[in-house]
Motif scaffolding. Structure first.
Motif, mmCIF file in Angstrom:
data_model
loop_
_atom_site.group_PDB
_atom_site.id
_atom_site.type_symbol
_atom_site.label_atom_id
_atom_site.label_comp_id
_atom_site.label_asym_id
_atom_site.label_seq_id
_atom_site.Cartn_x
_atom_site.Cartn_y
_atom_site.Cartn_z
ATOM 1 N N GLN A 39 10.558 5.697 13.212
ATOM 2 C CA GLN A 39 10.204 4.595 12.320
ATOM 3 C C GLN A 39 8.996 4.957 11.447
ATOM 4 O OE1 GLN A 39 9.593 1.138 14.674
ATOM 5 N NE2 GLN A 39 10.076 -0.285 13.001
ATOM 6 N N ARG A 40 7.985 5.553 12.110
ATOM 7 C CA ARG A 40 6.781 5.944 11.388
ATOM 8 C C ARG A 40 7.111 6.969 10.307
ATOM 9 N NH1 ARG A 40 2.248 9.337 11.240
ATOM 10 N NH2 ARG A 40 0.341 8.144 10.955
ATOM 11 N N THR A 41 8.006 7.904 10.628
ATOM 12 C CA THR A 41 8.361 8.953 9.676
ATOM 13 C C THR A 41 9.080 8.359 8.465
ATOM 14 O OG1 THR A 41 8.517 10.559 11.446
ATOM 15 C CG2 THR A 41 9.650 11.114 9.406
ATOM 16 N N ARG A 42 9.969 7.419 8.730
ATOM 17 C CA ARG A 42 10.681 6.771 7.621
ATOM 18 C C ARG A 42 9.687 6.083 6.689
ATOM 19 N NH1 ARG A 42 15.737 5.376 10.346
ATOM 20 N NH2 ARG A 42 14.511 3.906 11.540
ATOM 21 N N LYS A 43 8.732 5.392 7.296
ATOM 22 C CA LYS A 43 7.741 4.662 6.507
ATOM 23 C C LYS A 43 6.876 5.652 5.705
ATOM 24 C CE LYS A 43 4.086 1.469 7.571
ATOM 25 N NZ LYS A 43 3.311 1.025 8.738
ATOM 26 N N GLU A 44 6.500 6.735 6.346
ATOM 27 C CA GLU A 44 5.656 7.725 5.662
ATOM 28 C C GLU A 44 6.410 8.394 4.526
ATOM 29 O OE1 GLU A 44 3.293 10.448 7.898
ATOM 30 O OE2 GLU A 44 1.889 8.775 8.154
ATOM 31 N N ASN A 45 7.733 8.602 4.709
ATOM 32 C CA ASN A 45 8.513 9.211 3.633
ATOM 33 C C ASN A 45 8.478 8.351 2.377
ATOM 34 O OD1 ASN A 45 9.141 11.358 5.205
ATOM 35 N ND2 ASN A 45 11.189 10.637 5.793
ATOM 36 N N ALA A 46 8.601 7.041 2.593
ATOM 37 C CA ALA A 46 8.546 6.125 1.456
ATOM 38 C C ALA A 46 7.164 6.184 0.793
ATOM 39 C CB ALA A 46 8.857 4.705 1.925
ATOM 40 N N THR A 47 6.113 6.140 1.625
ATOM 41 C CA THR A 47 4.750 6.192 1.102
ATOM 42 C C THR A 47 4.495 7.492 0.355
ATOM 43 O OG1 THR A 47 4.074 4.937 3.050
ATOM 44 C CG2 THR A 47 2.322 5.943 1.739
ATOM 45 N N ARG A 48 5.000 8.597 0.900
ATOM 46 C CA ARG A 48 4.758 9.910 0.286
ATOM 47 C C ARG A 48 5.257 9.947 -1.157
ATOM 48 N NH1 ARG A 48 7.400 12.612 3.513
ATOM 49 N NH2 ARG A 48 5.728 12.989 5.007
ATOM 50 N N GLU A 49 6.453 9.394 -1.353
ATOM 51 C CA GLU A 49 7.008 9.384 -2.709
ATOM 52 C C GLU A 49 6.126 8.620 -3.676
ATOM 53 O OE1 GLU A 49 11.167 8.313 -3.599
ATOM 54 O OE2 GLU A 49 11.571 9.165 -1.595
ATOM 55 N N ARG A 50 5.646 7.454 -3.221
ATOM 56 C CA ARG A 50 4.786 6.642 -4.100
ATOM 57 C C ARG A 50 3.474 7.364 -4.393
ATOM 58 N NH1 ARG A 50 4.701 0.628 -1.660
ATOM 59 N NH2 ARG A 50 3.517 0.270 -3.605
ATOM 60 N N LEU A 51 2.888 7.983 -3.356
ATOM 61 C CA LEU A 51 1.626 8.703 -3.569
ATOM 62 C C LEU A 51 1.833 9.892 -4.506
ATOM 63 C CD1 LEU A 51 0.278 8.738 0.108
ATOM 64 C CD2 LEU A 51 -0.742 7.490 -1.815
ATOM 65 N N TYR A 92 -1.525 0.297 0.461
ATOM 66 C CA TYR A 92 -1.926 -0.321 1.725
ATOM 67 C C TYR A 92 -2.612 -1.683 1.532
ATOM 68 C CZ TYR A 92 -1.277 4.535 3.248
ATOM 69 O OH TYR A 92 -0.765 5.792 3.483
ATOM 70 N N GLY A 93 -2.739 -2.145 0.281
ATOM 71 C CA GLY A 93 -3.356 -3.448 0.019
ATOM 72 C C GLY A 93 -4.815 -3.519 0.452
ATOM 73 N N LEU A 94 -5.583 -2.493 0.142
ATOM 74 C CA LEU A 94 -6.964 -2.440 0.635
ATOM 75 C C LEU A 94 -7.987 -3.059 -0.309
ATOM 76 C CD1 LEU A 94 -6.839 1.226 1.993
ATOM 77 C CD2 LEU A 94 -6.996 -0.843 3.385
ATOM 78 N N ARG A 95 -7.602 -3.347 -1.534
ATOM 79 C CA ARG A 95 -8.598 -3.783 -2.516
ATOM 80 C C ARG A 95 -9.284 -5.086 -2.118
ATOM 81 N NH1 ARG A 95 -8.689 -0.401 -6.819
ATOM 82 N NH2 ARG A 95 -6.706 0.575 -7.379
ATOM 83 N N LYS A 96 -8.512 -6.000 -1.549
ATOM 84 C CA LYS A 96 -9.097 -7.282 -1.164
ATOM 85 C C LYS A 96 -10.173 -7.060 -0.082
ATOM 86 C CE LYS A 96 -7.949 -11.710 0.710
ATOM 87 N NZ LYS A 96 -7.134 -12.163 1.837
ATOM 88 N N LYS A 97 -9.831 -6.224 0.862
ATOM 89 C CA LYS A 97 -10.760 -5.919 1.949
ATOM 90 C C LYS A 97 -12.056 -5.304 1.425
ATOM 91 C CE LYS A 97 -10.675 -3.778 6.485
ATOM 92 N NZ LYS A 97 -9.806 -3.057 7.424
ATOM 93 N N LEU A 98 -11.932 -4.358 0.486
ATOM 94 C CA LEU A 98 -13.122 -3.710 -0.085
ATOM 95 C C LEU A 98 -14.025 -4.762 -0.699
ATOM 96 C CD1 LEU A 98 -11.560 -0.611 -1.889
ATOM 97 C CD2 LEU A 98 -12.710 -0.667 0.326
ATOM 98 N N ASN A 99 -13.382 -5.690 -1.360
ATOM 99 C CA ASN A 99 -14.108 -6.752 -2.041
ATOM 100 C C ASN A 99 -14.857 -7.628 -1.029
ATOM 101 O OD1 ASN A 99 -14.770 -7.857 -4.505
ATOM 102 N ND2 ASN A 99 -13.357 -9.589 -4.175
ATOM 103 N N GLU A 100 -14.136 -8.021 0.011
ATOM 104 C CA GLU A 100 -14.753 -8.854 1.053
ATOM 105 C C GLU A 100 -15.910 -8.144 1.744
ATOM 106 O OE1 GLU A 100 -10.595 -11.104 2.304
ATOM 107 O OE2 GLU A 100 -11.608 -9.748 3.697
ATOM 108 N N LEU A 101 -15.728 -6.843 1.977
ATOM 109 C CA LEU A 101 -16.786 -6.082 2.668
ATOM 110 C C LEU A 101 -17.989 -5.843 1.755
ATOM 111 C CD1 LEU A 101 -14.578 -3.441 4.556
ATOM 112 C CD2 LEU A 101 -15.946 -5.237 5.623
ATOM 113 N N GLY A 102 -17.793 -6.096 0.441
ATOM 114 C CA GLY A 102 -18.937 -6.026 -0.466
ATOM 115 C C GLY A 102 -19.151 -4.687 -1.146
ATOM 116 N N LEU A 103 -18.087 -3.894 -1.300
ATOM 117 C CA LEU A 103 -18.257 -2.608 -1.978
ATOM 118 C C LEU A 103 -18.591 -2.824 -3.452
ATOM 119 C CD1 LEU A 103 -18.043 0.482 -1.703
ATOM 120 C CD2 LEU A 103 -15.663 0.299 -2.389
ATOM 121 N N LYS A 104 -19.618 -2.095 -3.931
ATOM 122 C CA LYS A 104 -19.993 -2.210 -5.346
ATOM 123 C C LYS A 104 -19.613 -0.964 -6.115
ATOM 124 C CE LYS A 104 -23.751 -5.438 -4.883
ATOM 125 N NZ LYS A 104 -25.084 -5.394 -4.276
#
Lengths: 225, 225, 225, 225, 225, 225
Positions: free
Chosen positions: F189-201, F211-223
């Protein structure tokens, strides 16, 4: 090519040289003999504050087997220091309180071992000094032969039976038996010189002036800004 | 690109900041400044129980050559801490009792060195604190230039002349000169808070309750069985 | 496959076995149980002279995160020893004076941790014994779950909750809970035997004779020259 | 005192300087800039035969957390080299094939990391060069902030964003951005000189004669016997 | 006590012994001479696949100073192997492509060095084999004397000029000059015996039967369950 | 408490699970099973490019003694991987070409050993993969018993007979026998998911978005500056 042997009779260094070297300690002796004979710095005292010197009884033995330490006790003389080197890197606890009791009964001053030691608390209480590579409870067996009083490489230094070992909080240094008197004399001289320097430094004089280094700094092109 | 220089005049941090940082010790200061500035943990005190703080005099020097330590003594001021970093990894004994005598005569509080130290027993007796990477009798020469009071990387941390070094049994941390007052204030605050927490913990209260962690454990899905 | 859990009820070893093991210390116990259960020798006491034994409360936690130590305090009983193992090699300072205050308030005797410890001076002053892999001021966060009282590998040894930890200046050894009484009996026997041997060695008798090794040396072909 | 930031715009070194430094390799560049800027020798290539140079994008991040590498990708430019330094010693596998795919898509040439790397086989197959401190499958989380393009200490060397990293089988060296042209010129000169020396040495001439060392040996008192 | 000297004339081992030892490789030779003479395992080849043997030219030199390697080239003979041992632990890059060019011009087969090496890529391309303790670009100076062809301790093993060095992917072993013929004969015998054993093992026979170990297992009390 | 035994019959994991795990490799398997079971990173392949998986035959043996490896051969089945753990830290060369010949004759796929290996060149030529802690010619004896197919701690990980070992260039991971099918499914399952991610990257998309990390960065206060 490598038959196990015990050499019973080992020529001993002059007693007065051993006494003098013990007084000066490792760093002074190491400097006095031209910076050779130092054991690797991973060999450390199991407790601090000891300073001993004495002729080496050397033991070459297999990893994980302390049979030959028992053999060596018999050929030790009062004032000797036991020097133990495995033929393969090993951190097992070859040595503990019972062997220390036995060595002390025969007048041995201490142990230098390129391997592990155990029973740290009782050894500390009985003030039997050990310089070792590791502290490790893992015991050893008594199955295989090695040799006593042949030349060994201990923590990277060549040690021959009858060489003078000097050991303190700075580490361990070996002095060739035949050089012991000369090294003691050189150490005496170095100490006298250092005593004079110490006084001048304590009064605030600079090493740059005492050692005449300013001219050199200038020649080398040091800039002050 | 890298000319050897000695910078004579170094801006010093506020005296009261240094005194405060010395009182709080390494771990509190490290936390108070946001967990930066810690030297690598292989730098250890040669004897335990000291806690000092003071502005850094930095020394960058070659492996196996302590000429620049002699140069540095002259520009040290009372209360300074000497910070010595070789340009290549080295465990030689750059520093011993004579240099300590000289530094003490000029009011220097102690030494932090990313290399070896020797004369452990006399240094312990004169209570001159040293944090070093190794204990090693192997001496050095006085042949090659380096620099004094330029930025150095010591045990993985950047140290600039005038930064405040704090050193105790936990290790060594560097505080930027300009941040010293703020860090001291933050450390004061942290200590006050910890004092309150300590009392509650000593009475048997749980950190889980004091820090309000139970809700988080629940959200993260911890199971008790 | 690896859900974070806290096991609340842990079967405890017999009290008299724990008391006996504490009396004998690490090396004797390690020998008495057939030379197994020793932790790696890089785990060292932060100060010397302690000897403790007690049932393990185990903690498995992530690198750089001490949340689960706070969780573990609540399930500790008087006389327990906390055993902490990160899931990835880490030398961060997971543990300091505040946690020690909390553990002591709940009767915990000490800590064994395959990671770093800090606040060495206050821990020494309050005589709370810790065996750790490193001394490091670098703090940790409280973000991620782990488990309490599951089997862990700590410094290379498997430890299960309720196993007896024995720790002194020689290191740390773990005794399976169900074997504790037998090991204590074997240690008693070994000590009695060693006491007899010690007297003979102290009087100058040789191990070669006491252990009957001369015949073996002869068979193996050792030569005296 | 240590707020997490991402610096978007970094001044870049002259393109021709980068190209020249890549041609000369680590050892020549290190010599040409006066023997500074070398990273600790524990940072090794995961496969041999690469030689790259490029401006640094620096990442400072917590142990066991690679969130900031994902952040850094966005500010990388073609030709950059990513330089990653944890704030506490860590050997976790921060980096693998997916991140390499992402970096390559943005033109990044390679990675220098003072921590662990994983996916060695796919990284070798895609020829993405990495210099790391360890090879370790242990993964990381994406929870905590760090900073991008602030000064970091990586494997003992200070690296600022825009500095030129040079990496090959000998290790890694950093060249200050503003010094890059001068260092490239000095490297050119050193190479020309070495080419001439190489020919003479290959023909059997001795370094003693080429470098004019015989007089010095004589003055220093070397004896031939 | 330690005057720097160069010993010009070194007795060489029998040519046919050297050729034989090269054919057998390190492990067979080490076994054949009774398991002595092995250098510490931290000395590793800079590239794999080489197997060389030759009489040692030994160099004892200070940390960070390669002057004496230049001196040694002049006394090397075709077929020799250079053995370099610093008097204090050092990982600096004493040796690179230019010195290799010089050594090759004088017929030297390779280098064994208890310190660092650099120029890994050109050394690999010119197939000049080096066994070193580290790969490190950090260069050395040419200031201080040492000695050539005196006995040295290299990576824990005593090496005298004229001893035969054998080096391959397994490491490095030294054979005393006077023992070289005997050791070659013993290695020949061991190889013949191993060839016979290999065939039997390849056909599926068990070592337990070939070496007659079953009786021993029984006596020692091994239980099958 | 620790009697030497050989357990003959070991339950084997499902064949299809082993085949699947071999296909996915160490890092994927380690992730798929929740980041547990990884051996210490000091265990490295003696040559690169292998990837194997198979049920473990475990061997617990004394330092410097390989008798029990000979015993273990007899109970190995085709497809097994031998896992060897000394009871005390040891880098001796327990294993070489003859033992590999014997293991191969019985269908064993490879060896994982928390100690030393020798005969690197012949092992490389016969492509018998070994993961070891050291490369060391120092041989062992055949004197003392240990056990086969009991649980061992190898390089810090608990391994039971019949567990699946997976080993490649990233290191070694152990999967519990009973979890093998589940872990294989999770890895798929992990490999299938990574294959999809690899293509996008690979197409230049950022992990921050995938990975939808932008919101988290914002909340944590990254400038961003």
């Amino acid at each position: 090519m490598n038959e196990p042997v015990v050499v019973r009779n080992v020529e001993q260094p002059p007693t007065e040289a051993v006494a003098a070297l013990e007084k000066f300690g490792v760093t002074t002796v190491h400097e006095a003999q031209g910076r050779c004979g130092l054991l690797a710095s991973y060999v450390r005292p199991i407790f601090s504050g000891s300073c001993i010197a004495g002729p080496a009884v050397t033991v070459s033995l297999p990893p994980g087997d302390n049979l030959m330490i028992h053999v060596a006790v018999e050929v030790c003389r009062p004032g000797n220091i036991l020097v133990v080197a495995p033929t393969s890197p090993c951190t097992d606890g070859y040595f503990g309180e019972l062997l220390a009791t036995s060595l002390r009964a025969h007048g041995v001053k201490g142990l230098v071992i390129d391997a592990g030691c155990r029973d740290i608390r009782p050894l500390t209480e009985m003030k039997f000094p050990v310089w070792s590579r590791a502290i490790h409870s893992q015991g050893t067996v008594k199955s295989t032969l090695g040799s006593v009083n042949i030349p060994v490489v201990c923590a990277g230094a060549l040690v021959e039976a009858g060489d003078v070992m000097v050991a303190d909080d700075d580490g361990v240094v070996v002095v060739r038996r035949t050089a012991a008197l000369d090294v003691a004399a050189a150490a005496e001289q170095r100490t006298r010189k250092e005593n004079a320097t110490r006084e001048r430094l304590a009064s605030g004089e600079l090493g740059l002036d005492i050692y005449g280094l300013r001219k050199k700094l200038n020649e080398l092109g040091l800039k002050y800004i």
